[in-house]
Design a protein around this motif. Structure first.
Motif, PDB file in Angstrom:
ATOM      1  N   TRP A   1      -8.252  -2.893   4.575  1.00 43.18           N
ATOM      2  CA  TRP A   1      -7.468  -3.344   5.728  1.00 43.18           C
ATOM      3  C   TRP A   1      -6.309  -2.405   6.059  1.00 43.18           C
ATOM      4  O   TRP A   1      -5.608  -2.618   7.046  1.00 43.18           O
ATOM      5  N   GLY A   2      -6.071  -1.413   5.209  1.00 47.03           N
ATOM      6  CA  GLY A   2      -5.035  -0.430   5.505  1.00 47.03           C
ATOM      7  C   GLY A   2      -3.721  -0.607   4.774  1.00 47.03           C
ATOM      8  O   GLY A   2      -2.708  -0.034   5.178  1.00 47.03           O
ATOM      9  N   TYR A   3      -3.712  -1.366   3.654  1.00 47.13           N
ATOM     10  CA  TYR A   3      -2.466  -1.618   2.927  1.00 47.13           C
ATOM     11  C   TYR A   3      -2.543  -1.059   1.501  1.00 47.13           C
ATOM     12  O   TYR A   3      -3.586  -1.115   0.852  1.00 47.13           O
ATOM     13  N   CYS A   4      -1.430  -0.559   1.037  1.00 49.46           N
ATOM     14  CA  CYS A   4      -1.298  -0.194  -0.368  1.00 49.46           C
ATOM     15  C   CYS A   4      -0.965  -1.451  -1.168  1.00 49.46           C
ATOM     16  O   CYS A   4      -0.360  -2.387  -0.643  1.00 49.46           O
ATOM     17  N   VAL A   5      -1.365  -1.461  -2.437  1.00 49.81           N
ATOM     18  CA  VAL A   5      -1.078  -2.594  -3.310  1.00 49.81           C
ATOM     19  C   VAL A   5      -0.374  -2.088  -4.560  1.00 49.81           C
ATOM     20  O   VAL A   5      -0.845  -1.154  -5.208  1.00 49.81           O
ATOM     21  N   GLU A   6       0.763  -2.708  -4.895  1.00 51.73           N
ATOM     22  CA  GLU A   6       1.504  -2.369  -6.098  1.00 51.73           C
ATOM     23  C   GLU A   6       1.427  -3.542  -7.065  1.00 51.73           C
ATOM     24  O   GLU A   6       1.770  -4.671  -6.707  1.00 51.73           O
ATOM     25  N   GLY A   7       0.964  -3.284  -8.284  1.00 51.71           N
ATOM     26  CA  GLY A   7       0.910  -4.329  -9.295  1.00 51.71           C
ATOM     27  C   GLY A   7       2.266  -4.521  -9.936  1.00 51.71           C
ATOM     28  O   GLY A   7       2.858  -3.576 -10.464  1.00 51.71           O
ATOM     29  N   ILE A   8       2.775  -5.736  -9.922  1.00 48.45           N
ATOM     30  CA  ILE A   8       4.113  -5.990 -10.457  1.00 48.45           C
ATOM     31  C   ILE A   8       4.178  -5.706 -11.954  1.00 48.45           C
ATOM     32  O   ILE A   8       5.256  -5.384 -12.482  1.00 48.45           O
ATOM     33  N   HIS A   9       3.052  -5.763 -12.631  1.00 49.37           N
ATOM     34  CA  HIS A   9       3.019  -5.542 -14.082  1.00 49.37           C
ATOM     35  C   HIS A   9       3.187  -4.070 -14.451  1.00 49.37           C
ATOM     36  O   HIS A   9       3.382  -3.746 -15.618  1.00 49.37           O
ATOM     37  N   LYS A  10       3.118  -3.188 -13.476  1.00 46.49           N
ATOM     38  CA  LYS A  10       3.247  -1.754 -13.736  1.00 46.49           C
ATOM     39  C   LYS A  10       4.656  -1.224 -13.502  1.00 46.49           C
ATOM     40  O   LYS A  10       4.924  -0.037 -13.724  1.00 46.49           O
ATOM     41  N   VAL A  11       5.548  -2.073 -13.030  1.00 49.86           N
ATOM     42  CA  VAL A  11       6.909  -1.648 -12.683  1.00 49.86           C
ATOM     43  C   VAL A  11       7.896  -2.679 -13.225  1.00 49.86           C
ATOM     44  O   VAL A  11       7.507  -3.670 -13.849  1.00 49.86           O
ATOM     45  N   ASN A  12       9.182  -2.457 -12.990  1.00 48.50           N
ATOM     46  CA  ASN A  12      10.184  -3.450 -13.340  1.00 48.50           C
ATOM     47  C   ASN A  12      10.016  -4.659 -12.405  1.00 48.50           C
ATOM     48  O   ASN A  12      10.193  -4.523 -11.183  1.00 48.50           O
ATOM     49  N   PRO A  13       9.678  -5.836 -12.937  1.00 44.92           N
ATOM     50  CA  PRO A  13       9.335  -6.974 -12.072  1.00 44.92           C
ATOM     51  C   PRO A  13      10.446  -7.393 -11.108  1.00 44.92           C
ATOM     52  O   PRO A  13      10.195  -7.598  -9.922  1.00 44.92           O
ATOM     53  N   LEU A  14      11.669  -7.539 -11.607  1.00 48.67           N
ATOM     54  CA  LEU A  14      12.759  -7.979 -10.744  1.00 48.67           C
ATOM     55  C   LEU A  14      13.073  -6.959  -9.663  1.00 48.67           C
ATOM     56  O   LEU A  14      13.310  -7.312  -8.499  1.00 48.67           O
ATOM     57  N   GLU A  15      13.067  -5.689 -10.022  1.00 49.65           N
ATOM     58  CA  GLU A  15      13.309  -4.644  -9.033  1.00 49.65           C
ATOM     59  C   GLU A  15      12.196  -4.618  -7.988  1.00 49.65           C
ATOM     60  O   GLU A  15      12.449  -4.400  -6.795  1.00 49.65           O
ATOM     61  N   ALA A  16      10.964  -4.834  -8.437  1.00 51.49           N
ATOM     62  CA  ALA A  16       9.833  -4.827  -7.511  1.00 51.49           C
ATOM     63  C   ALA A  16       9.939  -5.960  -6.497  1.00 51.49           C
ATOM     64  O   ALA A  16       9.666  -5.766  -5.304  1.00 51.49           O
ATOM     65  N   VAL A  17      10.328  -7.143  -6.956  1.00 52.07           N
ATOM     66  CA  VAL A  17      10.491  -8.268  -6.040  1.00 52.07           C
ATOM     67  C   VAL A  17      11.608  -7.990  -5.048  1.00 52.07           C
ATOM     68  O   VAL A  17      11.489  -8.254  -3.848  1.00 52.07           O
ATOM     69  N   GLU A  18      12.698  -7.423  -5.524  1.00 41.61           N
ATOM     70  CA  GLU A  18      13.837  -7.131  -4.652  1.00 41.61           C
ATOM     71  C   GLU A  18      13.460  -6.149  -3.547  1.00 41.61           C
ATOM     72  O   GLU A  18      13.943  -6.240  -2.421  1.00 41.61           O
ATOM     73  N   LYS A  19      12.561  -5.214  -3.854  1.00 43.81           N
ATOM     74  CA  LYS A  19      12.175  -4.183  -2.888  1.00 43.81           C
ATOM     75  C   LYS A  19      10.929  -4.552  -2.081  1.00 43.81           C
ATOM     76  O   LYS A  19      10.544  -3.816  -1.174  1.00 43.81           O
ATOM     77  N   ALA A  20      10.309  -5.676  -2.386  1.00 44.65           N
ATOM     78  CA  ALA A  20       9.003  -6.009  -1.818  1.00 44.65           C
ATOM     79  C   ALA A  20       9.041  -6.207  -0.307  1.00 44.65           C
ATOM     80  O   ALA A  20       9.967  -6.810   0.236  1.00 44.65           O
ATOM     81  N   GLU A  21       8.017  -5.701   0.355  1.00 48.57           N
ATOM     82  CA  GLU A  21       7.811  -5.943   1.790  1.00 48.57           C
ATOM     83  C   GLU A  21       7.025  -7.226   2.003  1.00 48.57           C
ATOM     84  O   GLU A  21       7.169  -7.898   3.031  1.00 48.57           O
ATOM     85  N   ALA A  22       6.150  -7.546   1.058  1.00 50.41           N
ATOM     86  CA  ALA A  22       5.334  -8.756   1.094  1.00 50.41           C
ATOM     87  C   ALA A  22       4.833  -9.021  -0.319  1.00 50.41           C
ATOM     88  O   ALA A  22       4.702  -8.091  -1.120  1.00 50.41           O
ATOM     89  N   ILE A  23       4.550 -10.270  -0.613  1.00 53.99           N
ATOM     90  CA  ILE A  23       4.100 -10.664  -1.949  1.00 53.99           C
ATOM     91  C   ILE A  23       2.776 -11.396  -1.845  1.00 53.99           C
ATOM     92  O   ILE A  23       2.613 -12.299  -1.015  1.00 53.99           O
TER      93      ILE A  23
END
Length: 244
Positions: free
Chosen positions: A62-84
């Motif tokens: 569909w044209g979107y990148c996907v970032e797995g939260i388990h591969k990064v700092n979870p709290l930082e990832a949520v703070e920077k997230a465009e969509a969950i």
């Protein structure tokens, strides 16, 4: 209150590929917010990497990148997230991990105050509600509480099944179990999502979408069949108002 929430009954529906039946609704939400990368939360299953690879297939198509939260700092990832996007699996395992990582309040803030899109399926739908009391899953682990993200002020039962009048099975029906839950003081409202049904919440508007309808349970009233396209915005009223 800002809300852009898409809650799926399931990621798999007979006759459709993984997430395919909801592709138009998912893309509409993401495109409308100019999302390029979706933060995926795979905690409902044990093999996070395998789950990520599975989810990447449709989203990349569909044209979107996907970032797995388990591969990064979870709290930082949520703070920077465009969509969950929160996938299905075991609801107890999912909620326990969200609490273990201090993500419950962080996700709720991003969705309800910052207004980023939240997409959940099955267990991911369960944890979006006020509590996980109406999940179908076995309690294979024990979260500190059954209280969930509370993105909507009612409960949902994904994979809702009507009783088969021709079945010889004499165990409790899904309807009976939900009515037993409503005998307690926890909640006044449960929405049973049939396979293929989707609930879309934008700000204070709630629309039932997808392929099939739903069954609505409100304490003290007869269960009600809800058709696709129905406006269910009144479900966002407080539990006190729902008593009237």
């Amino acid at each position: 209150m800002l809300r852009q929430i898409l809650l799926l009954s399931s990621s798999k529906v007979h006759g459709h590929e993984f997430l395919e039946y909801a592709a138009n609704d998912i893309c509409e939400v993401l495109n409308g917010n100019k999302v390029s990368t979706v933060l995926f939360i795979p905690y409902a299953l044990s093999d996070h990497d395998a789950y990520l690879k599975k989810v990447e297939i449709p989203f990349k198509k569909w044209g979107y990148c996907v970032e797995g939260i388990h591969k990064v700092n979870p709290l930082e990832a949520v703070e920077k997230a465009e969509a969950i996007f929160v996938g299905g699996g075991n609801t107890f395992r999912l909620l326990k991990t969200l609490y273990d990582l201090n993500l419950v309040k962080a996700i709720a803030k991003k969705v309800l105050k910052d207004g980023i899109p939240y997409i959940g399926t099955s267990a991911g739908t369960n944890v979006a509600t006020r509590s996980i009391h109406t999940t179908n899953d076995m309690p294979i682990v024990y979260p500190p509480t059954f209280e969930a993200l509370n993105l909507v002020p009612f409960n949902i039962n994904p994979h809702y099944l009507d009783a088969d009048p021709n079945s010889k099975h004499k165990g409790e029906t899904r309807e009976e179990r939900i009515l037993q839950y409503l005998e307690e003081k926890e909640s006044n409202t449960v929405l049973g999502l049939h396979e293929g049904s989707t609930l879309y919440i934008k700000d204070n508007t709630v629309i039932l979408k997808g392929l099939k309808g739903a069954r609505l349970f409100i304490k003290g009233k007869d269960p009600l069949e809800i058709d696709v396209g129905s406006n269910l915005s009144y479900l966002l009223k407080t539990e006190e108002n729902m008593k009237t």
